[in-house]
Design a protein around this motif. Structure first.
Motif, mmCIF file in Angstrom:
data_model
loop_
_atom_site.group_PDB
_atom_site.id
_atom_site.type_symbol
_atom_site.label_atom_id
_atom_site.label_comp_id
_atom_site.label_asym_id
_atom_site.label_seq_id
_atom_site.Cartn_x
_atom_site.Cartn_y
_atom_site.Cartn_z
ATOM 1 N N SER A 52 -11.803 0.667 1.967
ATOM 2 C CA SER A 52 -12.840 -0.347 1.811
ATOM 3 C C SER A 52 -14.086 0.047 2.587
ATOM 4 C CB SER A 52 -12.340 -1.694 2.325
ATOM 5 O OG SER A 52 -12.264 -1.669 3.737
ATOM 6 N N ASN A 53 -15.164 -0.669 2.349
ATOM 7 C CA ASN A 53 -16.395 -0.402 3.068
ATOM 8 C C ASN A 53 -16.202 -0.594 4.562
ATOM 9 O OD1 ASN A 53 -19.219 0.215 3.106
ATOM 10 N ND2 ASN A 53 -19.615 -1.927 3.552
ATOM 11 N N GLY A 54 -15.294 -1.474 4.922
ATOM 12 C CA GLY A 54 -15.018 -1.718 6.331
ATOM 13 C C GLY A 54 -14.098 -0.706 6.972
ATOM 14 N N GLY A 55 -13.551 0.188 6.160
ATOM 15 C CA GLY A 55 -12.714 1.252 6.705
ATOM 16 C C GLY A 55 -11.221 1.038 6.569
ATOM 17 N N SER A 56 -10.810 -0.105 6.062
ATOM 18 C CA SER A 56 -9.376 -0.304 5.878
ATOM 19 C C SER A 56 -8.885 0.546 4.718
ATOM 20 C CB SER A 56 -9.066 -1.780 5.628
ATOM 21 O OG SER A 56 -9.710 -2.236 4.459
ATOM 22 N N THR A 57 -7.644 0.971 4.808
ATOM 23 C CA THR A 57 -7.088 1.867 3.806
ATOM 24 C C THR A 57 -5.806 1.308 3.213
ATOM 25 O OG1 THR A 57 -5.887 3.111 5.493
ATOM 26 C CG2 THR A 57 -8.073 3.916 4.891
ATOM 27 N N ASN A 58 -5.513 1.781 2.020
ATOM 28 C CA ASN A 58 -4.283 1.409 1.343
ATOM 29 C C ASN A 58 -3.790 2.634 0.586
ATOM 30 O OD1 ASN A 58 -2.207 -0.333 0.461
ATOM 31 N ND2 ASN A 58 -3.267 -0.646 -1.477
ATOM 32 N N TYR A 59 -2.512 2.915 0.715
ATOM 33 C CA TYR A 59 -1.930 4.094 0.081
ATOM 34 C C TYR A 59 -0.770 3.704 -0.829
ATOM 35 C CZ TYR A 59 -4.332 6.941 3.614
ATOM 36 O OH TYR A 59 -5.268 7.554 4.409
ATOM 37 N N ALA A 60 -0.626 4.469 -1.891
ATOM 38 C CA ALA A 60 0.585 4.358 -2.687
ATOM 39 C C ALA A 60 1.759 4.844 -1.843
ATOM 40 C CB ALA A 60 0.464 5.187 -3.956
ATOM 41 N N ASP A 61 2.927 4.308 -2.126
ATOM 42 C CA ASP A 61 4.106 4.740 -1.360
ATOM 43 C C ASP A 61 4.302 6.249 -1.461
ATOM 44 O OD1 ASP A 61 6.154 1.785 -2.078
ATOM 45 O OD2 ASP A 61 4.631 2.169 -0.542
ATOM 46 N N SER A 62 4.013 6.802 -2.616
ATOM 47 C CA SER A 62 4.200 8.238 -2.824
ATOM 48 C C SER A 62 3.248 9.084 -1.980
ATOM 49 C CB SER A 62 4.024 8.582 -4.297
ATOM 50 O OG SER A 62 2.731 8.225 -4.742
ATOM 51 N N ALA A 63 2.168 8.468 -1.524
ATOM 52 C CA ALA A 63 1.150 9.201 -0.761
ATOM 53 C C ALA A 63 1.285 9.013 0.748
ATOM 54 C CB ALA A 63 -0.239 8.758 -1.199
#
Length: 115
Positions: A52-63
């Protein structure tokens, strides 16, 4: 309008690494998020990682644990560092951004992981 140009794909052996880059240009102010998706032959496009613009991240389980998304604001570029690549990571990787409810896609870059 936001233009996205990916680079860094290629052929790599299983266990190897690649770093993808996505350079954004155009109306880049107020971009809400940037991320990476991939699409393997015969499969639907799926999320890999997003920031996100704020720097939060989200990953797929595979990643998780293998891939890292990062960005360089001075270069308007987002990166995807991919380590410990597996043959099942083979896909076209697309950069995606969102801005004011609109979704923008890059042209994609091919990643092929040989066993």
């Amino acid at each position: 309008q936001v233009q996205l140009v990916e680079s860094g794909g290629g052929l790599v052996q299983a266990g190897g690494s690649l770093r993808l880059s996505c350079a954004a240009s155009g109306s880049i102010f107020s971009i809400a998020s940037m991320g990476w998706y991939r699409q393997a032959p015969g499969k639907q496009r799926e999320l890999v990682a997003v920031m996100s613009n704020g720097g939060s991240t989200n990953y797929a389980d595979s990643a998780k644990g293998r891939f890292t998304i990062s960005r360089d604001d001075a270069k308007n570029t987002v990166y995807l560092q991919m380590n410990s690549l597996k043959p099942e990571d083979t896909a076209v990787y697309y950069c995606r951004s969102t801005r004011w409810g609109y979704i923008y896609w890059g042209q994609g870059t091919q990643v092929t992981v040989s066993s």
